[in-house]
Design an enzyme around this catalytic site. Structure first.
Site, PDB file in Angstrom:
ATOM      1  N   GLU A 409      77.281  31.711  22.868  1.00  0.00           N
ATOM      2  CA  GLU A 409      76.805  32.167  21.562  1.00  0.00           C
ATOM      3  C   GLU A 409      75.285  32.352  21.555  1.00  0.00           C
ATOM      4  OE1 GLU A 409      78.872  33.309  19.662  1.00  0.00           O
ATOM      5  OE2 GLU A 409      80.681  32.349  20.439  1.00  0.00           O
ATOM      6  N   HIS A 415      70.365  38.303  22.300  1.00  0.00           N
ATOM      7  CA  HIS A 415      70.542  39.755  22.242  1.00  0.00           C
ATOM      8  C   HIS A 415      70.079  40.279  20.881  1.00  0.00           C
ATOM      9  CE1 HIS A 415      73.461  43.236  23.551  1.00  0.00           C
ATOM     10  NE2 HIS A 415      72.254  43.669  23.270  1.00  0.00           N
TER      11      HIS A 415
END
Length: 624
Positions: A409, A415
């Site tokens: 996660e 990202h």
């Protein structure tokens, strides 16, 4: 309308520690292990005030009607207005959604989510004129406008992509109708989620003299028990309870399939698959090739299953054995602090900035760490709050898999963080197709780091086994889900009605094919037919295949990050920061991976076989 979606990874956790499992009331958990949603809004009242402001502000959208193609400056003003409203609404949605996920039993936040759904629908109707007007552009006119007004460069990709989809857009009246249809299009998914998370009458089961409610979290816990009889009992109890609601759950899934079909037909697509993949300009061949490649390499999956059978000392492997520990008496338990330390060390190949921001995620309460009563199951990263920071929901239970889930996660979070930092809101939201690359690569780095620290054969077996579990769950299992989705969508597309019984039959047949039931590789008992009703991703419409494609891409990229040059690592970080500024296949090509070739898949299968070979050698060395 540009809308930034929440990234969710539904990861079911395998095991827990007694100390953590007793923390059931949210108020009893230390604040440092709970996310701080005041970074979004100081209070529910502040949220409401902002919602009211946006509801008034968005009425101004009408002033742009008929003016989008008049001048470059008018177009830029309209697009900036639209982006600002969308960004603010997504932030509102993030707050309401995460507040609800803290305790799904609290109806107040479910109501706030519904209010936001209505707000998005209202705004969609108000701006229904935009797409039809924009579609009157031709390529030369768009090029001319961008030359006149440099600010439009931000929207070049959005506008070019819109023109590409010209055949799938309707008149203003059609677009307005489709916008309003969103008020009901999510009903099947909402009913399913509410029923399964808040109201499903989970069965009680006696374990070690105590009565335990077998909800989804406890199912994930006890299916990993070393007690085989208990595992079999847990599977039978849980799936049989699901099957009691086969008709209801079959109806909700069928309703979701019909919703997808409605939008595919309304948008002039040949199939729901084409409709789902066209958003990222992904050829349907990518989907079909994944299913074909996995089916052609089923012997590798069966090799893993036979290895599991050997390691567990079983004459016959059953489906209920697939989550049990591979190695006896190996303590792979980690406190949150130990996990954080291991994760941060494993991420060092990605550079100082990547590690420093990861530290901030851990130290600044971006993460809701532990389970509590009513909390949404699984784990996800939500990077939607563009002007704030991403958040992570966990249900940390103290095992290696939880550490792996946490870094997974965190990959999503990084990202989103890098894309939000580098890109304008209009280009920051990356495609689901590439969403699992960063998360899976983080897992690869963790596995590599842990294997370098551990020389003990039994512990290495456990770590290597964890990698194979990831391959099983991400490449093979998700592709099985993808094939099931393709089957049921195709049948509804041909006008067939499907019931819970039909889903049972189709799912059981497919599962038995994948697990080699008829070859006695792994026996898939009849009760497994109900497992489809346990998978929330079937309501996301062709979502899960991207786990598998991302997995193969991340395998190729992790090799470059760990063993390549500084330029390779720079390309990877640039890929993360690029967000959604290009089509996903192009972004991966820039990073050094060609998804139009079989190379990423072939590399992944080769790695899986290499790990199996190493584990077989260790077993032989240990005399097993």
């Amino acid at each position: 309308m540009l809308r930034k979606t929440k990234l969710m990874t539904a990861v079911m956790l395998f095991s827990t520690s007694i100390a953590v499992s007793q923390m059931k009331v949210r108020e009893e958990l230390p604040d440092k292990y709970k996310w701080n949603l005041t970074d979004l809004y100081s209070s529910d009242e502040a949220w409401k005030q902002e919602k009211d402001r946006i509801q008034t502000e968005m009425q101004k959208a009408a002033q742009f009607k008929g003016k989008l193609t008049q001048s470059a400056s008018s177009l830029l003003e309209a697009l900036r207005f639209n982006t600002k409203i969308a960004k603010d609404m997504v932030r509102l949605s993030s707050y309401a959604s995460m507040k609800s996920d803290q305790d799904t039993r609290v109806t107040k936040y479910a109501g706030m989510k519904q209010e936001l759904s209505q707000l998005f629908s209202q705004y969609g109707a108000l701006t229904s004129f935009m797409v039809p007007e924009l579609l009157t552009f031709n390529d030369e006119q768009l090029k001319s406008f961008i030359q006149q007004e440099k600010g439009l460069e931000t929207y070049r990709f959005y506008l070019s992509d819109l023109l590409r989809k010209r055949a799938h857009k309707g008149s203003e009246e059609v677009e307005r109708t489709l916008a309003y249809s969103s008020l009901m299009s999510g009903n099947a998914s909402s009913v399913y989620n509410t029923f399964m998370n808040a109201e499903f009458p989970y069965a009680d089961i006696e374990i070690d003299g105590k009565v335990v409610k077998l909800n989804s979290s406890n199912f994930a816990l006890y299916r990993a028990s070393e007690n085989r009889d208990l595992r079999a009992k847990v599977f039978e109890t849980y799936f049989n309870k699901l099957n009691q609601f086969q008709r209801t759950l079959g109806t909700t899934l069928y309703g979701n399939l019909n919703t997808a079909l409605f939008y595919a037909k309304a948008r002039n697509y040949n199939s729901t698959l084409e409709s789902a993949l066209d958003g990222g300009n992904i050829p349907t061949a990518v989907y079909h090739n994944l299913v074909k490649n996995v089916n052609n390499n089923m012997e590798t999956f069966h090799r893993y299953l036979n290895l599991r059978k050997r390691m567990m000392g079983l004459e016959t492997l059953h489906y209920y054995d697939l989550y049990a520990p591979l190695v006896e008496q190996v303590d792979l338990s980690y406190t949150v602090e130990e996990s954080i330390d291991n994760i941060l060390n494993s991420l060092k190949p990605l550079g100082k900035e990547y590690v420093d921001v990861s530290k901030k995620a851990f130290n600044k309460r971006w993460i809701d760490m532990y389970p509590n009563e009513g909390k949404r199951s699984g784990a996800y990263s939500n990077g939607s709050a563009y002007d704030v920071h991403p958040y992570i929901l966990m249900n940390y239970n103290g095992k290696y898999n939880d550490m792996s889930t946490l870094t997974h996660e965190l990959g999503h979070t990084m990202h989103s963080y890098l894309a939000n930092k580098k890109q304008d809101f209009a280009n920051a939201n990356y495609s689901i197709f590439v969403a699992e690359v960063a998360s899976t690569l983080n897992e690869e780095l963790l596995n590599d780091y842990m294997l370098k620290q551990i020389k003990d054969d039994k512990t290495r077996l456990a770590i290597l086994g964890n990698y194979l579990e990831g391959a099983k769950g991400t490449l093979f299992r998700q592709t099985q889900f993808a094939e099931f989705e393709l089957m049921i969508h195709d049948k509804v597309g041909k006008g067939e009605a499907l019931t819970g019984e039909d889903f049972d039959r189709m799912y059981l047949e497919l599962t038995r094919k994948y697990y080699g039931h008829d070859k006695n590789v792994c026996i898939v008992d009849d009760n497994v037919k109900s497992e489809w009703s346990y998978i929330p991703h079937f309501y996301y419409n062709f979502y899960v295949y991207q786990y598998a494609t991302s997995y193969t891409a991340s395998t190729a990229l992790s090799e470059k990050v760990l063993n390549g040059t500084d330029e390779d690592r720079k390309k990877y970080l640039n890929f993360l920061a690029a967000g959604g500024s290009k089509y996903p296949v192009e972004l991966l090509e820039d990073a050094g991976v060609n998804m139009n070739s079989s190379e990423p898949f072939d590399l992944t299968i080769a790695k899986v076989n290499k790990v199996i070979t190493e584990m077989e050698a260790i077993l032989t060395r240990l005399g097993k």
